[in-house]
Design a protein around this motif. Structure first.
Motif, short mmCIF file in Angstrom:
data_model
loop_
_atom_site.label_atom_id
_atom_site.label_comp_id
_atom_site.label_asym_id
_atom_site.label_seq_id
_atom_site.Cartn_x
_atom_site.Cartn_y
_atom_site.Cartn_z
N PHE A 1 0.81 -1.22 0.00
CA PHE A 1 0.00 0.00 0.00
C PHE A 1 0.84 1.27 0.00
O PHE A 1 0.31 2.37 0.10
CB PHE A 1 -0.97 0.00 1.18
N SER A 2 2.17 1.12 -0.07
CA SER A 2 3.05 2.29 -0.08
C SER A 2 4.04 2.19 -1.22
O SER A 2 4.58 1.11 -1.48
CB SER A 2 3.82 2.36 1.25
N ASN A 3 4.30 3.32 -1.92
CA ASN A 3 5.35 3.24 -2.93
C ASN A 3 6.67 3.81 -2.41
O ASN A 3 7.63 3.95 -3.15
CB ASN A 3 4.93 3.87 -4.27
N ASP A 4 6.70 4.16 -1.11
CA ASP A 4 7.97 4.56 -0.51
C ASP A 4 7.97 4.16 0.96
O ASP A 4 7.89 5.00 1.85
CB ASP A 4 8.19 6.07 -0.67
N LEU B 1 2.77 6.67 8.97
CA LEU B 1 2.30 7.47 7.85
C LEU B 1 3.39 7.45 6.78
O LEU B 1 4.53 7.85 7.05
CB LEU B 1 2.03 8.90 8.32
N VAL B 2 3.03 6.94 5.59
CA VAL B 2 4.01 6.79 4.49
C VAL B 2 3.35 7.26 3.19
O VAL B 2 2.14 7.47 3.14
CB VAL B 2 4.46 5.32 4.34
N GLU C 1 -1.68 12.28 -0.44
CA GLU C 1 -0.68 11.39 -1.06
C GLU C 1 -0.03 10.45 -0.05
O GLU C 1 0.85 9.67 -0.39
CB GLU C 1 0.39 12.23 -1.78
N THR C 2 -0.48 10.56 1.20
CA THR C 2 0.07 9.68 2.25
C THR C 2 -1.01 8.71 2.73
O THR C 2 -2.20 8.97 2.56
CB THR C 2 0.54 10.52 3.45
N VAL C 3 -0.56 7.62 3.34
CA VAL C 3 -1.51 6.66 3.91
C VAL C 3 -0.99 6.21 5.28
O VAL C 3 0.21 6.11 5.48
CB VAL C 3 -1.73 5.45 2.97
N THR D 1 7.22 10.46 6.55
CA THR D 1 7.47 11.15 5.28
C THR D 1 8.22 12.46 5.47
O THR D 1 8.55 13.13 4.50
CB THR D 1 6.15 11.46 4.53
N VAL D 2 8.43 12.87 6.73
CA VAL D 2 9.13 14.13 6.98
C VAL D 2 10.48 13.86 7.64
O VAL D 2 10.69 12.79 8.21
CB VAL D 2 8.28 15.08 7.88
#
Ligand code: AMP
Ligand code: MG
Length: 324
Positions: A79-82, A102-103, A118-120, A193-194
């Protein structure tokens, strides 16, 4: 599954109950599930209609994103591309457990889950019953369960099946009774993501624990619990009973306020919590619900010390006490 108000099936924590919960998920219905944090209102996270049923049962604004629960790290990566090094480190240290990451989302995540972001947010829960449902649902369905707390938006979270039934028994298809939630408060959320990664919500996985896992990767910033939150859907007033909540740092201050209440004939209920902060967290929402059921004007609460899970308890109590 019916959209209309109706009978909520009460499922037992056995093979038949887990099968039925899985069937309801496959059919696009809603089923409240026990987790180690609080009871979640589960639905297939890849089915937009099923996800919409969560929002309407909770009366939750649709822009407030939901956490996707999965069986293991592999399913989370899907479910994440990063799923970056911070996410990998925290997932391998704390999953299964009360930590949400959160990614960046992948194309497999539908907009209804993230409110178009854009995050999940992803979590692998530790509760055995939830794990069994996830396992069964990954054999016959998507294996991804959206599950925000199974209560009306803004009110006190449920930590027993009875809490769920009294809050929303007429609005959901079923509840699986897995007993009391052992942690008792919502998961810690870390934004991976940060840079540096940030704690968006405090929980049983404390700042110290996250920091010690990330010692080679960076430092974790944290939110002031009374301040504005960066996470959407975390408005200041939350987890709130009907009565006004008043908070006290020590027993003496609380006792003298009680005396004033008596003098002024103001009805009140008192929550002293527990010295053992893990026990305090486990019982927090039951204590708030029991106090509220007495219909006092005010609920007076003794705050725990801001040590380990005490930080998260204080966060919930500050939000319960915020004007609403
Ligand atoms: P809960 O309502 O306890 O399931 O927690 C959901 C919370 O997770 C939301 O209210 C947000 O604060 C946070 N969250 C979930 N998904 C996202 C996202 N995509 N971006 C930012 N925060 C998120
Ligand atoms: Mg909630």
């Amino acid at each position: 599954m019916s959209d209309k108000a109706g009978v909520c099936l009460e499922l037992r924590d056995d093979v038949a109950g887990i099968d039925q919960a899985t069937e309801i998920l496959c059919a696009g219905g809603t089923v409240a599930l026990p987790s180690e944090t609080v009871y979640g209102l589960g639905a297939d996270a890849t089915n937009a209609l099923a996800v919409q049923k969560i929002f309407s049962a909770k009366n939750r604004p649709t822009g407030h994103p939901l956490i996707i629960h999965v069986e293991n790290i592999d399913s989370a990566r899907f479910f994440s591309n990063d799923f970056n090094v911070v996410a990998e480190t925290l997932a391998s240290t704390f999953w299964p457990g009360p930590l949400t990451l959160l990614v960046k989302r992948s194309s497999k995540v539908i907009d209804e889950i993230t409110g178009g972001r854009e995050t999940v947010a992803l979590r692998v829960p530790a509760n055995e019953t939830f794990q069994k449902v996830l396992h069964a649902f990954s054999q016959v369905g998507s294996g991804a369960i959206a599950a925000p707390s199974a209560n009306k938006y803004g009110s006190v979270s449920p930590t027993t099946a009875q809490h769920v039934l009294s809050d929303m028994g007429n609005l959901i298809d079923a509840v699986l009774d897995g007993g009391n939630c052992v942690v008792g408060i919502e998961s810690t959320i870390v934004d991976c993501t940060v840079d540096p990664p940030a704690i968006l919500r405090q929980g049983a996985i404390t700042l110290e624990l996250v920091n010690s896992a990330l010692r080679h990767t960076g430092v974790v910033a944290t939110e002031e619990f009374t301040g504005e939150s960066r996470a959407p859907g975390m408005k200041l007033s939350h987890y709130a009973p009907v009565a006004t909540v008043k908070l006290f740092e020590n027993k003496d201050a609380l006792a003298s306020y009680e005396e004033q209440c008596v003098l002024n004939e103001l009805s009140f209920a008192t929550i002293l919590g527990h010295e053992d902060r893990e026990l305090y967290a486990r019982n927090l929402y039951s204590l708030l619900r029991e106090a509220d059921a007495l219909q006092p004007k005010e609920i007076l609460v003794l705050l725990p010390e801001p040590i380990d899970i005490g930080v998260a308890i204080r966060d919930r109590l500050f939000k319960a006490a915020a004007p609403h």
